[in-house]
Design a protein around this motif. Structure first.
Motif, PDB file in Angstrom:
ATOM      1  N   PHE A  97       0.814  -1.155  -0.043  1.00 33.28           N
ATOM      2  CA  PHE A  97       0.008  -0.211   0.305  1.00 33.28           C
ATOM      3  C   PHE A  97       0.985   1.378   0.176  1.00 33.28           C
ATOM      4  CE2 PHE A  97      -3.781  -2.610   1.502  1.00 33.28           C
ATOM      5  CZ  PHE A  97      -4.616  -2.019   0.720  1.00 33.28           C
ATOM      6  N   SER A  98       2.065   1.163   0.529  1.00 34.08           N
ATOM      7  CA  SER A  98       2.921   2.240   0.439  1.00 34.08           C
ATOM      8  C   SER A  98       3.596   2.661  -0.674  1.00 34.08           C
ATOM      9  CB  SER A  98       4.113   2.067   1.588  1.00 34.08           C
ATOM     10  OG  SER A  98       4.904   1.197   1.037  1.00 34.08           O
ATOM     11  N   VAL A  99       3.670   1.766  -1.862  1.00 35.79           N
ATOM     12  CA  VAL A  99       4.091   1.706  -3.154  1.00 35.79           C
ATOM     13  C   VAL A  99       2.843   2.234  -4.181  1.00 35.79           C
ATOM     14  CG1 VAL A  99       5.173   0.517  -5.062  1.00 35.79           C
ATOM     15  CG2 VAL A  99       5.778   0.006  -2.529  1.00 35.79           C
ATOM     16  N   THR A 100       1.808   1.507  -4.024  1.00 39.02           N
ATOM     17  CA  THR A 100       0.842   1.750  -5.077  1.00 39.02           C
ATOM     18  C   THR A 100      -0.824   1.630  -4.262  1.00 39.02           C
ATOM     19  OG1 THR A 100      -0.274   1.167  -7.206  1.00 39.02           O
ATOM     20  CG2 THR A 100       0.444  -0.649  -5.638  1.00 39.02           C
ATOM     21  N   PHE A 109       1.624  -7.961  -4.195  1.00 30.57           N
ATOM     22  CA  PHE A 109       2.722  -7.674  -3.165  1.00 30.57           C
ATOM     23  C   PHE A 109       2.596  -9.064  -2.003  1.00 30.57           C
ATOM     24  CE2 PHE A 109       3.382  -3.509  -4.985  1.00 30.57           C
ATOM     25  CZ  PHE A 109       4.654  -3.657  -5.487  1.00 30.57           C
ATOM     26  N   MET A 110       1.026  -8.862  -1.489  1.00 37.25           N
ATOM     27  CA  MET A 110       0.751  -9.931  -0.532  1.00 37.25           C
ATOM     28  C   MET A 110       1.162 -11.360  -0.788  1.00 37.25           C
ATOM     29  SD  MET A 110      -1.720 -12.208   0.651  1.00 37.25           S
ATOM     30  CE  MET A 110      -3.297 -11.593  -0.421  1.00 37.25           C
ATOM     31  N   VAL A 111       0.707 -11.916  -2.170  1.00 36.54           N
ATOM     32  CA  VAL A 111       0.891 -13.321  -2.298  1.00 36.54           C
ATOM     33  C   VAL A 111       2.392 -13.336  -2.247  1.00 36.54           C
ATOM     34  CG1 VAL A 111       0.808 -14.889  -4.144  1.00 36.54           C
ATOM     35  CG2 VAL A 111      -1.177 -13.590  -3.574  1.00 36.54           C
ATOM     36  N   LEU A 112       3.370 -12.552  -2.970  1.00 33.09           N
ATOM     37  CA  LEU A 112       4.583 -12.770  -3.143  1.00 33.09           C
ATOM     38  C   LEU A 112       5.563 -12.663  -1.849  1.00 33.09           C
ATOM     39  CD1 LEU A 112       5.532 -10.569  -6.377  1.00 33.09           C
ATOM     40  CD2 LEU A 112       5.499 -13.110  -6.102  1.00 33.09           C
ATOM     41  N   GLY A 113       4.901 -11.774  -1.029  1.00 28.88           N
ATOM     42  CA  GLY A 113       5.377 -11.665   0.476  1.00 28.88           C
ATOM     43  C   GLY A 113       5.104 -13.075   1.275  1.00 28.88           C
ATOM     44  N   VAL A 114       4.058 -13.514   1.367  1.00 25.45           N
ATOM     45  CA  VAL A 114       3.684 -14.723   1.787  1.00 25.45           C
ATOM     46  C   VAL A 114       4.708 -15.914   1.168  1.00 25.45           C
ATOM     47  CG1 VAL A 114       1.890 -16.607   2.259  1.00 25.45           C
ATOM     48  CG2 VAL A 114       1.418 -14.278   2.544  1.00 25.45           C
ATOM     49  N   VAL A 115       4.597 -15.997  -0.052  1.00 23.63           N
ATOM     50  CA  VAL A 115       5.356 -16.976  -0.672  1.00 23.63           C
ATOM     51  C   VAL A 115       6.806 -16.976  -0.102  1.00 23.63           C
ATOM     52  CG1 VAL A 115       6.404 -18.229  -2.730  1.00 23.63           C
ATOM     53  CG2 VAL A 115       3.821 -17.619  -2.541  1.00 23.63           C
TER      54      VAL A 115
END
Length: 174
Positions: A97-100, A109-115
């Motif tokens: 959310f701080s990027v876009t 971003f959320m999915v990539l962060g979790v993986v």
């Protein structure tokens, strides 16, 4: 009625994380039921398409997890590392959310962060004496990650979807 459903959703999501340490195959079901309670309460901009997609993913991951050998499913080693890694990855992914402000990008971003969090948790676990047996070079990497990582990923991502929608709703983006 919606307050009761929201409370039930929070309880089911918390139960999902407890189940990750007891019976990780059914943890995504608990997380999905929590998501369904949020849908029924109409407290977030969830639609039937999101719910149906996560239902399909939950059924697939639960089915695949239940087909694992009994010895693999009864092991609990490494679950703390993988779960904490997924939650840390979720927190980092929510920083999208701080990027876009585009929801699709924040979901990514959320999915990539979790993986990434699951993989780093797994990597840290393989550096412990108990985790050497399932390291990348052991040949048990894929079966271990399938049995342990997929339920954690789906459970955490379902929580992440709800958090993304909650943040978007209260950040005046939607």
């Amino acid at each position: 009625m919606s307050v009761i459903l929201v409370i039930l959703a929070v309880i089911l999501l918390a139960l999902a994380y407890v189940l990750l340490f007891e019976r990780e195959a059914v943890a995504p079901v608990s997380a999905f039921l929590g998501m369904a309670c949020c849908y029924a309460a109409s407290c977030l901009p969830l639609n039937a398409n999101i719910l149906l997609t996560w239902l399909c993913l939950t059924v697939i991951v639960t089915g695949v997890s239940l087909m694992q050998p009994r010895a693999v499913m009864q092991q609990r080693r490494g679950m703390g590392y993988i779960t904490v890694g997924s939650l840390a990855g979720l927190a980092v992914g929510l920083l999208g959310f701080s990027v876009t402000t585009r929801l699709g990008a924040v979901y990514a971003f959320m999915v990539l962060g979790v993986v990434a969090g699951i993989f780093f948790g797994y990597y840290i676990f393989t550096r412990t004496p108990r985790g050497r047996a399932v390291s990348l070079s052991s040949g048990h990497f894929f079966s271990y990650l399938l049995a342990k990582g997929f339920p954690v990923a789906i459970t955490t991502m379902q929580t992440g979807v709800l958090l993304v929608l909650l943040l978007a709703r209260h950040a005046l983006f939607v």
